[in-house]
Design a protein around this motif. Sequence first.
Motif, PDB file in Angstrom:
ATOM      1  N   PRO A 127     -14.303 -40.483  57.067  1.00  0.00           N
ATOM      2  CA  PRO A 127     -15.370 -41.433  57.620  1.00  0.00           C
ATOM      3  C   PRO A 127     -16.526 -40.733  57.676  1.00  0.00           C
ATOM      4  O   PRO A 127     -16.856 -39.438  57.469  1.00  0.00           O
ATOM      5  CB  PRO A 127     -14.738 -41.614  59.091  1.00  0.00           C
ATOM      6  N   ALA A 128     -17.461 -41.167  57.906  1.00  0.00           N
ATOM      7  CA  ALA A 128     -19.339 -40.901  58.693  1.00  0.00           C
ATOM      8  C   ALA A 128     -18.752 -39.719  59.718  1.00  0.00           C
ATOM      9  O   ALA A 128     -18.344 -40.188  60.043  1.00  0.00           O
ATOM     10  CB  ALA A 128     -19.865 -42.076  58.591  1.00  0.00           C
ATOM     11  N   LEU A 129     -19.438 -38.122  59.262  1.00  0.00           N
ATOM     12  CA  LEU A 129     -19.622 -37.829  60.240  1.00  0.00           C
ATOM     13  C   LEU A 129     -20.785 -37.668  61.236  1.00  0.00           C
ATOM     14  O   LEU A 129     -21.637 -38.455  60.380  1.00  0.00           O
ATOM     15  CB  LEU A 129     -19.857 -36.311  59.392  1.00  0.00           C
ATOM     16  N   ALA A 130     -20.672 -36.876  62.092  1.00  0.00           N
ATOM     17  CA  ALA A 130     -22.623 -37.073  63.013  1.00  0.00           C
ATOM     18  C   ALA A 130     -23.154 -35.764  62.036  1.00  0.00           C
ATOM     19  O   ALA A 130     -22.508 -35.577  61.255  1.00  0.00           O
ATOM     20  CB  ALA A 130     -21.708 -36.100  64.070  1.00  0.00           C
ATOM     21  N   ALA A 131     -24.249 -36.394  62.140  1.00  0.00           N
ATOM     22  CA  ALA A 131     -25.513 -35.571  61.895  1.00  0.00           C
ATOM     23  C   ALA A 131     -25.218 -33.518  61.454  1.00  0.00           C
ATOM     24  O   ALA A 131     -25.178 -33.504  60.479  1.00  0.00           O
ATOM     25  CB  ALA A 131     -26.115 -36.254  61.816  1.00  0.00           C
ATOM     26  N   PRO A 132     -24.857 -33.318  62.543  1.00  0.00           N
ATOM     27  CA  PRO A 132     -25.212 -31.323  62.481  1.00  0.00           C
ATOM     28  C   PRO A 132     -23.667 -31.009  61.594  1.00  0.00           C
ATOM     29  O   PRO A 132     -23.144 -30.075  60.785  1.00  0.00           O
ATOM     30  CB  PRO A 132     -24.432 -31.570  63.847  1.00  0.00           C
ATOM     31  N   ALA A 133     -22.785 -32.173  61.210  1.00  0.00           N
ATOM     32  CA  ALA A 133     -21.580 -31.604  59.943  1.00  0.00           C
ATOM     33  C   ALA A 133     -22.189 -32.483  59.141  1.00  0.00           C
ATOM     34  O   ALA A 133     -21.739 -31.042  58.200  1.00  0.00           O
ATOM     35  CB  ALA A 133     -20.902 -33.191  60.443  1.00  0.00           C
ATOM     36  N   ILE A 134     -22.387 -33.113  58.295  1.00  0.00           N
ATOM     37  CA  ILE A 134     -22.756 -33.263  57.131  1.00  0.00           C
ATOM     38  C   ILE A 134     -23.766 -31.787  57.084  1.00  0.00           C
ATOM     39  O   ILE A 134     -24.424 -32.317  55.682  1.00  0.00           O
ATOM     40  CB  ILE A 134     -23.594 -34.693  57.997  1.00  0.00           C
ATOM     41  N   ALA A 135     -24.821 -32.363  57.820  1.00  0.00           N
ATOM     42  CA  ALA A 135     -25.826 -30.476  57.833  1.00  0.00           C
ATOM     43  C   ALA A 135     -25.081 -29.071  56.129  1.00  0.00           C
ATOM     44  O   ALA A 135     -25.704 -28.665  55.916  1.00  0.00           O
ATOM     45  CB  ALA A 135     -27.209 -30.370  58.487  1.00  0.00           C
ATOM     46  N   GLN A 136     -23.574 -29.134  57.378  1.00  0.00           N
ATOM     47  CA  GLN A 136     -22.477 -28.033  57.325  1.00  0.00           C
ATOM     48  C   GLN A 136     -22.290 -28.466  55.558  1.00  0.00           C
ATOM     49  O   GLN A 136     -21.442 -27.364  55.098  1.00  0.00           O
ATOM     50  CB  GLN A 136     -22.023 -27.977  57.827  1.00  0.00           C
ATOM     51  N   VAL A 137     -22.419 -29.165  54.686  1.00  0.00           N
ATOM     52  CA  VAL A 137     -21.384 -30.002  53.613  1.00  0.00           C
ATOM     53  C   VAL A 137     -21.898 -28.938  52.402  1.00  0.00           C
ATOM     54  O   VAL A 137     -23.986 -29.348  52.315  1.00  0.00           O
ATOM     55  CB  VAL A 137     -21.345 -31.409  53.350  1.00  0.00           C
ATOM     56  N   LYS A 138     -21.636 -28.230  52.131  1.00  0.00           N
ATOM     57  CA  LYS A 138     -22.691 -27.636  50.746  1.00  0.00           C
ATOM     58  C   LYS A 138     -23.075 -28.318  48.670  1.00  0.00           C
ATOM     59  O   LYS A 138     -21.330 -28.755  48.719  1.00  0.00           O
ATOM     60  CB  LYS A 138     -21.747 -26.711  50.277  1.00  0.00           C
ATOM     61  N   PRO A 139     -24.206 -28.681  48.527  1.00  0.00           N
ATOM     62  CA  PRO A 139     -23.940 -29.428  47.670  1.00  0.00           C
ATOM     63  C   PRO A 139     -22.989 -27.898  46.606  1.00  0.00           C
ATOM     64  O   PRO A 139     -22.452 -27.378  46.259  1.00  0.00           O
ATOM     65  CB  PRO A 139     -25.234 -28.830  46.915  1.00  0.00           C
ATOM     66  N   HIS A 140     -21.768 -28.708  45.439  1.00  0.00           N
ATOM     67  CA  HIS A 140     -21.543 -28.273  44.798  1.00  0.00           C
ATOM     68  C   HIS A 140     -21.789 -28.214  42.894  1.00  0.00           C
ATOM     69  O   HIS A 140     -21.527 -29.377  42.871  1.00  0.00           O
ATOM     70  CB  HIS A 140     -19.523 -28.895  45.108  1.00  0.00           C
ATOM     71  N   VAL A 141     -22.423 -27.070  43.312  1.00  0.00           N
ATOM     72  CA  VAL A 141     -22.275 -26.665  41.576  1.00  0.00           C
ATOM     73  C   VAL A 141     -21.754 -25.708  41.196  1.00  0.00           C
ATOM     74  O   VAL A 141     -20.602 -24.764  41.364  1.00  0.00           O
ATOM     75  CB  VAL A 141     -23.411 -25.907  41.650  1.00  0.00           C
ATOM     76  N   VAL A 142     -20.664 -26.866  39.627  1.00  0.00           N
ATOM     77  CA  VAL A 142     -20.133 -26.657  38.709  1.00  0.00           C
ATOM     78  C   VAL A 142     -20.477 -26.214  37.270  1.00  0.00           C
ATOM     79  O   VAL A 142     -21.254 -26.634  36.676  1.00  0.00           O
ATOM     80  CB  VAL A 142     -18.630 -27.624  38.602  1.00  0.00           C
ATOM     81  N   VAL A 143     -19.958 -24.999  36.832  1.00  0.00           N
ATOM     82  CA  VAL A 143     -20.728 -23.768  35.347  1.00  0.00           C
ATOM     83  C   VAL A 143     -19.205 -24.091  35.186  1.00  0.00           C
ATOM     84  O   VAL A 143     -18.044 -23.035  34.979  1.00  0.00           O
ATOM     85  CB  VAL A 143     -20.852 -22.875  35.582  1.00  0.00           C
ATOM     86  N   VAL A 144     -19.829 -24.331  33.434  1.00  0.00           N
ATOM     87  CA  VAL A 144     -18.353 -24.469  32.791  1.00  0.00           C
ATOM     88  C   VAL A 144     -18.791 -23.464  31.602  1.00  0.00           C
ATOM     89  O   VAL A 144     -19.694 -23.710  31.052  1.00  0.00           O
ATOM     90  CB  VAL A 144     -18.137 -25.955  31.495  1.00  0.00           C
ATOM     91  N   GLY A 145     -17.338 -21.813  31.352  1.00  0.00           N
ATOM     92  CA  GLY A 145     -18.502 -21.003  30.626  1.00  0.00           C
ATOM     93  C   GLY A 145     -18.235 -20.009  30.931  1.00  0.00           C
ATOM     94  O   GLY A 145     -19.318 -19.424  31.671  1.00  0.00           O
ATOM     95  N   GLY A 146     -18.014 -18.822  30.609  1.00  0.00           N
ATOM     96  CA  GLY A 146     -17.969 -17.509  31.609  1.00  0.00           C
ATOM     97  C   GLY A 146     -18.380 -16.398  30.724  1.00  0.00           C
ATOM     98  O   GLY A 146     -18.361 -15.546  30.554  1.00  0.00           O
ATOM     99  N   GLY A 147     -19.640 -17.380  29.476  1.00  0.00           N
ATOM    100  CA  GLY A 147     -19.767 -16.484  29.414  1.00  0.00           C
ATOM    101  C   GLY A 147     -21.250 -16.276  29.437  1.00  0.00           C
ATOM    102  O   GLY A 147     -21.961 -15.794  30.176  1.00  0.00           O
ATOM    103  N   ALA A 148     -22.703 -15.403  28.328  1.00  0.00           N
ATOM    104  CA  ALA A 148     -23.960 -14.397  28.399  1.00  0.00           C
ATOM    105  C   ALA A 148     -24.115 -15.864  29.384  1.00  0.00           C
ATOM    106  O   ALA A 148     -25.491 -15.894  30.096  1.00  0.00           O
ATOM    107  CB  ALA A 148     -24.877 -14.539  27.491  1.00  0.00           C
ATOM    108  N   GLY A 149     -24.138 -16.906  28.729  1.00  0.00           N
ATOM    109  CA  GLY A 149     -25.474 -18.246  30.017  1.00  0.00           C
ATOM    110  C   GLY A 149     -24.417 -18.526  31.055  1.00  0.00           C
ATOM    111  O   GLY A 149     -25.002 -18.679  32.280  1.00  0.00           O
ATOM    112  N   GLY A 150     -22.391 -18.805  31.095  1.00  0.00           N
ATOM    113  CA  GLY A 150     -22.404 -19.272  32.598  1.00  0.00           C
ATOM    114  C   GLY A 150     -22.351 -18.304  33.369  1.00  0.00           C
ATOM    115  O   GLY A 150     -22.529 -18.604  34.419  1.00  0.00           O
TER     116      GLY A 150
END
Length: 425
Positions: free
Chosen positions: A23-46
């Motif tokens: 359910p929707a959380l209070a504003a302070p808790a929402i602020a703690q949610v981190k954006p999730h970045v996914v990287v695919v490929g473990g070579g020179a780029g990834g």
Amino acid sequence: MRGLAVIDRRIFLRGTAGALAAPALAAPAIAQVKPHVVVVGGGAGGATAAKYLVSTGAELDVTLVEQNRQFVTPFTSNQFLAGLKPYEQLVFGYDNLAGRGVKLVFERVAGIARTAKRLRLADGSEIPYDRLIISPGIDFRYADVPGYSAEAAERMPHAWRGGDQLLLLKRRLDAVEDGGLIVIIAPPTPYRCPPAPYERASMMALALKRRGVKDVRIVILDAKDHFTMQPLFEDGWERHYPGVIEWQDPKMHGGIKSVDPKSMTVTTDLETHKAALVNVIPPQQAGRLGRDAGLTDETGWCPVDAGTMKSLVDANIHVIGDAAIGGDFPKSGFAANNEAKNTAMIVRHELLGGRLLPVRFTNHCWSTIAPDDAIKNGARYEPRDGKIVMLDPYTSQRDESAELREKQAKEAVGWYRGMTTDMFG
């Protein structure tokens, strides 16, 4: 892998799914949610992108998805063929990235649900993302070389990705005897590492010279009418391996009509070569993930905006490394590393705010002709009107001193050490 090096995908997904369904959380808790970045490929780029995403703080959740637990560097692998570098020095793991806070998932990616912003894995699990960076590398257009295939590569190795193919090519090279013929089929542009086929011919000639193998020939059948740093390579071949390496352009050989792995023959419009070793480097295209996700265009590569490395098909996906096309930038490990750093900066800025520096690219490439004789070229680049434009190119000169060439060979060693440290920490 140890401890936190690997996360259980299903535990990870249960936790993420719970967060999404809560359910929707209070504003302070929402602020703690981190954006999730996914990287695919473990070579020179990834690998580089994942490292730089976590290097300046813990404001992002970063997951690196890679099928293999070890990475074998294609760059400098030609030196392994000549005995200048042991295979073990080409192999890297991901423990240090895990220690920096990158979550690791070792699994093949089955596809991308772009609308839902979820990555589908081969084991049936899924990983949601706020932003996706893919570095899927290259695949081969086997059928463009008549008679060649993935199965044929077990007798006529390409060795363009490292790993088992590289070891196979080394074994085949070490078996070449007096009077043997080696045929290298060089691909059309664009392809990974433009000087590499010609450095490979140099390193093969060096390996044979060191073993004292006599009366051998290395014939390069090229799809191009010229190649990068051609006068420098040809001068080096004449000085170090006179009469050994012969380059033929399409006007000379007339085109590759067929290869036959069983008889180890290559037939051109001019003649049929019966070889002791055939190294077929096929035409290339973006890795399967980019193609299956619909991120490629008619060229077979993934078009991107040069200023952000965002896919021109899906702005929530950045494509970096060899799979991307965005202008003049070559396909190389150095280039992929550069693209990764810029992309990490842009993603952090767009998701978290903060400082954004001008996007600039550089590329430098060293090619070894002999142990103390390396040549190089490079340039700086910048985005203009959505394309990467080359500025201030430079290249080695034929009249360089032996001392300078030796210095450049040492530079190449130092660059590799710095590059792999930058990738894997």
